[in-house]
Enzyme design. Structure first.
Site, PDB file in Angstrom:
ATOM      1  N   TYR A  25       0.864  -1.186   0.000  1.00  0.00           N
ATOM      2  CA  TYR A  25       0.000   0.000   0.000  1.00  0.00           C
ATOM      3  C   TYR A  25       0.898   1.233   0.000  1.00  0.00           C
ATOM      4  O   TYR A  25       1.784   1.372   0.850  1.00  0.00           O
ATOM      5  CB  TYR A  25      -0.902   0.011   1.240  1.00  0.00           C
ATOM      6  CG  TYR A  25      -1.770   1.236   1.357  1.00  0.00           C
ATOM      7  CD1 TYR A  25      -2.889   1.393   0.540  1.00  0.00           C
ATOM      8  CD2 TYR A  25      -1.489   2.228   2.283  1.00  0.00           C
ATOM      9  CE1 TYR A  25      -3.703   2.517   0.644  1.00  0.00           C
ATOM     10  CE2 TYR A  25      -2.294   3.355   2.397  1.00  0.00           C
ATOM     11  CZ  TYR A  25      -3.389   3.498   1.578  1.00  0.00           C
ATOM     12  OH  TYR A  25      -4.185   4.614   1.680  1.00  0.00           O
TER      13      TYR A  25
ATOM     14  N   ASP B 211       9.490   3.012  -0.227  1.00  0.00           N
ATOM     15  CA  ASP B 211       8.409   3.631   0.539  1.00  0.00           C
ATOM     16  C   ASP B 211       8.633   3.346   2.018  1.00  0.00           C
ATOM     17  O   ASP B 211       8.312   2.277   2.530  1.00  0.00           O
ATOM     18  CB  ASP B 211       7.066   3.068   0.062  1.00  0.00           C
ATOM     19  CG  ASP B 211       5.880   3.679   0.802  1.00  0.00           C
ATOM     20  OD1 ASP B 211       6.099   4.421   1.783  1.00  0.00           O
ATOM     21  OD2 ASP B 211       4.727   3.403   0.403  1.00  0.00           O
TER      22      ASP B 211
ATOM     23  N   LYS C 132       4.425   9.295   8.837  1.00  0.00           N
ATOM     24  CA  LYS C 132       4.172   8.712  10.151  1.00  0.00           C
ATOM     25  C   LYS C 132       5.165   9.146  11.228  1.00  0.00           C
ATOM     26  O   LYS C 132       5.054  10.216  11.791  1.00  0.00           O
ATOM     27  CB  LYS C 132       4.062   7.194  10.026  1.00  0.00           C
ATOM     28  CG  LYS C 132       2.857   6.760   9.184  1.00  0.00           C
ATOM     29  CD  LYS C 132       2.584   5.297   9.266  1.00  0.00           C
ATOM     30  CE  LYS C 132       1.462   4.875   8.311  1.00  0.00           C
ATOM     31  NZ  LYS C 132       0.154   5.434   8.642  1.00  0.00           N
TER      32      LYS C 132
END
Length: 448
Positions: free
Chosen positions: A153, A256, A284
């Site tokens: 994702y 990522d 994050k």
């Protein structure tokens, strides 16, 4: 060490009242489906405050938090240094949509910690960062296609939304030609014309697909640790071989690190595994609870955003948000202190060892996969889960949900979604780990 009692938290009447009220104004009563009744069977727990490693809900129930905002709260809740930083920054003006010294100081600290970052561009979210990285890769290579892996994702940008959710094994298609399953309605099928889909963690499959499509690819984008199906580690040498193959075919490697960045090492998984990407994305943990993303890499690539006739456009009123940049700088200073990563790894490894012992003692077929500050529990007969197809075929996600709901009743806060992961923050203590192991021991009684 004696076991400690965890609190009973079954009384959630006020949470239920708030949830009923929320459904009058919010779709599903939430702002992301991962927070609602799709995951929390009796409805979400409405959290009201947090301090350190603990949170309290609307009914006053106390929990040890191992979800930590899906990994965003690397310093736990309301860290005193960050509270002071935010208070001071707000008093001076939170945002100007103008150049500030705060973004310079944040970028300098970022570059010191991330080895591949000659320069950095800040965004507002991880999704924005991965969108920008793909645009840069296409501009730099002059190619349109890119490769993404099953189960990964990379945010909710249209072209990334293929095969990021689990599906019954019979729907997945052959490994050499995976079925293309969109994750969202509302995306024109032509959006995926430039997407090459491949299985992850399989060198032979990777070599095969790059022989077919390598010269067409602008980029290959990957998580270094597959965090969207819990916590699936790369096989030995896989990331290094991926780096070699992308260089050979002229495709850029986008790492990522929105989930893994600043978690396993100061420079993220690229430092831990010794892999240097062409571009890497972050989010994050970078913001310690504030919304932020980043793209980092060589100046020669990111300079394509410099204003010119053929520039890569990247606008944003809130890019480099002053208050957030102050938090980022303070957060990175905290992470750069001696002993920080030793503590994160030590607490996480103790939790993993304790949980494994609980499952062994109760003779429950479950594995705890991962290491240090991020891990996941899989109820499975397998010794390891290596990829998306393993997850879809062999993991009992319903049993995991039942287990976590039992933990919620015993004062451990975690999402019941098996596709996410347990997070250790700098605020977690030995007592928190002990509380988790004790709650898991009780939750396993009669579990089948």
């Amino acid at each position: 060490m004696p076991m400690m009692e965890t609190s009973q938290t079954q009384n959630r009447s006020r949470s239920q009242q708030w949830f009923e009220r929320a459904q009058q104004s919010l779709v599903e009563g939430v702002n992301s489906p991962s927070r609602g009744a799709t995951v929390y069977t009796a409805g979400p727990i409405m959290l009201e405050r947090g301090q350190g490693s603990h949170v309290w809900d609307a009914d006053g129930n106390e929990y040890v938090d191992f979800m930590m905002s899906f990994g965003a709260l690397i310093q736990g809740h309301a860290h005193p240094a960050l509270v002071k930083t935010v208070s001071n920054a707000m008093a001076e003006g939170s945002h100007f949509a103008a150049a500030t010294s705060a973004e310079v100081e944040a970028a300098e600290r970022f570059r010191r910690m991330v080895p591949s970052a000659e320069v950095v561009r800040f965004t507002n979210t991880g999704s924005e960062a991965t969108m920008l990285a793909l645009r840069l890769a296409r501009a730099h290579t002059g190619r349109r296609k890119f490769l993404k892996f099953e189960g990964h994702y990379h945010g909710w940008y249209d072209p990334y939304l293929l095969n990021a959710h689990s599906h019954p094994p019979e729907q997945l298609g052959p490994v050499e030609n995976p079925a293309r399953i969109p994750d969202s309605d509302g995306i024109p099928p032509s959006t995926f014309d430039d997407v090459v889909l491949a299985p992850w963690n399989d060198v032979a499959a990777l070599e095969h697909v790059l022989r077919q499509h390598g010269r067409e690819l602008s980029a290959v984008i990957t998580e270094p640790i597959m965090a969207n199906m819990g916590c699936i580690l790369p096989r030995d040498g896989y990331l290094q071989r991926l780096r070699e193959l992308t260089r050979d075919c002229g495709a850029m490697l986008i790492l990522d690190e929105v989930v893994t960045g600043f978690r396993y090492a100061p420079g993220g998984c690229q430092e831990y595994y010794g892999v240097q990407a062409d571009l890497s994305t972050f989010g994050k943990a970078l913001g310690a609870g504030f919304p932020v993303g980043a793209v980092a890499g060589p100046r020669s690539i990111l300079e394509r955003m410099r204003w010119s006739e053929n520039m890569v456009l990247h606008y944003g009123t809130f890019n480099g948000h002053r208050l957030t940049m102050k938090v980022v700088a303070a957060n990175l200073d905290l992470l750069d202190a001696d002993g920080t990563y030793h503590k994160l790894h030590s607490a996480g490894n103790a939790a993993i060892a304790g949980l494994r012992e609980v499952f062994r003692r109760h003779q429950i077929r479950a594995i705890v996969q991962g290491f240090g500050p991020m891990f996941q529990i899989y109820f499975t007969e397998r010794d390891a889960i290596h990829d998306y197809r393993d997850y879809c075929k062999y993991v009992d996600a319903k049993l995991y949900s039942r287990f976590v709901h039992r933990l919620l009743d015993r004062g451990i806060y975690m999402t019941p979604s098996n596709g996410l992961h347990w997070i250790i923050s700098t605020a977690h203590t030995d007592a928190d780990v002990q509380a988790l192991v004790e709650a898991a021991d009780r939750a396993c009684s009669g579990l089948s």
